[in-house]
Design a protein around this motif. Structure first.
Motif, PDB file in Angstrom:
ATOM      1  N   GLU A   1       0.526   2.021  -6.687  1.00 47.43           N
ATOM      2  CA  GLU A   1       1.690   1.687  -5.893  1.00 47.43           C
ATOM      3  C   GLU A   1       1.242   0.937  -4.639  1.00 47.43           C
ATOM      4  O   GLU A   1       0.422   1.412  -3.880  1.00 47.43           O
ATOM      5  N   GLU A   2       1.809  -0.250  -4.412  1.00 46.65           N
ATOM      6  CA  GLU A   2       1.469  -1.056  -3.248  1.00 46.65           C
ATOM      7  C   GLU A   2       2.391  -0.694  -2.091  1.00 46.65           C
ATOM      8  O   GLU A   2       3.583  -0.494  -2.264  1.00 46.65           O
ATOM      9  N   GLU A   3       1.826  -0.647  -0.904  1.00 43.55           N
ATOM     10  CA  GLU A   3       2.618  -0.402   0.285  1.00 43.55           C
ATOM     11  C   GLU A   3       2.971  -1.734   0.914  1.00 43.55           C
ATOM     12  O   GLU A   3       2.575  -2.787   0.440  1.00 43.55           O
ATOM     13  N   GLU A   4       3.724  -1.737   2.029  1.00 38.94           N
ATOM     14  CA  GLU A   4       4.190  -2.954   2.661  1.00 38.94           C
ATOM     15  C   GLU A   4       3.075  -3.921   3.011  1.00 38.94           C
ATOM     16  O   GLU A   4       3.235  -5.125   2.925  1.00 38.94           O
ATOM     17  N   ASP A   5       1.925  -3.459   3.423  1.00 31.91           N
ATOM     18  CA  ASP A   5       0.846  -4.347   3.848  1.00 31.91           C
ATOM     19  C   ASP A   5      -0.092  -4.711   2.700  1.00 31.91           C
ATOM     20  O   ASP A   5      -1.134  -5.295   2.918  1.00 31.91           O
ATOM     21  N   GLY A   6       0.290  -4.383   1.467  1.00 34.66           N
ATOM     22  CA  GLY A   6      -0.513  -4.742   0.320  1.00 34.66           C
ATOM     23  C   GLY A   6      -1.651  -3.791   0.025  1.00 34.66           C
ATOM     24  O   GLY A   6      -2.483  -4.053  -0.813  1.00 34.66           O
ATOM     25  N   VAL A   7      -1.713  -2.671   0.714  1.00 37.89           N
ATOM     26  CA  VAL A   7      -2.764  -1.685   0.507  1.00 37.89           C
ATOM     27  C   VAL A   7      -2.231  -0.621  -0.445  1.00 37.89           C
ATOM     28  O   VAL A   7      -1.142  -0.099  -0.259  1.00 37.89           O
ATOM     29  N   GLY A   9      -1.907   2.990  -2.468  1.00 36.43           N
ATOM     30  CA  GLY A   9      -1.908   4.376  -2.014  1.00 36.43           C
ATOM     31  C   GLY A   9      -3.293   4.985  -2.020  1.00 36.43           C
ATOM     32  O   GLY A   9      -3.654   5.741  -1.123  1.00 36.43           O
ATOM     33  N   SER A  10      -4.123   4.650  -3.015  1.00 34.18           N
ATOM     34  CA  SER A  10      -5.472   5.207  -3.062  1.00 34.18           C
ATOM     35  C   SER A  10      -6.339   4.647  -1.937  1.00 34.18           C
ATOM     36  O   SER A  10      -7.168   5.359  -1.379  1.00 34.18           O
TER      37      SER A  10
END
Length: 101
Positions: A1-7, A9-10
């Protein structure tokens, strides 16, 4: 799963684990040698403050605030330069959280 900044979850979890280690290490280093670690800490502050951006988790930003506070306590009055440099950034991030920026 990608977060808003492209990072992912892992990646965020790994960053948080590393930051928890830093939260233990940096204040301990600051307390050794009557402020001899201060120049090194000052060099690290820009990178640490970047980790405090609104794109990071609340947990990471709380850890960074705790690191900052613990380092200032360990260094004592000689930490005024770090306070003057970092405090405005930390306050700005807090205001961004509550929408009063």
């Amino acid at each position: 799963e990608e977060e808003e900044d492209g990072v992912s979850g892992s990646q965020t979890n790994t960053q948080e684990l590393l930051l928890e280690g830093v939260a233990e290490l940096l204040p301990a280093l600051c307390g050794v040698g009557n402020g001899q670690f201060l120049p090194a800490l000052q060099g690290m502050m820009p990178d640490l403050l970047k980790l405090c951006s609104k794109h990071k988790t609340d947990h990471m930003r709380a850890l960074l605030s705790a690191i900052f506070a613990d380092c200032v306590k360990a260094i004592g009055p000689a930490s005024i330069g770090i306070i003057q440099g970092a405090a405005p950034h930390l306050v700005r991030e807090t205001k961004a959280d509550d929408g009063t920026n």
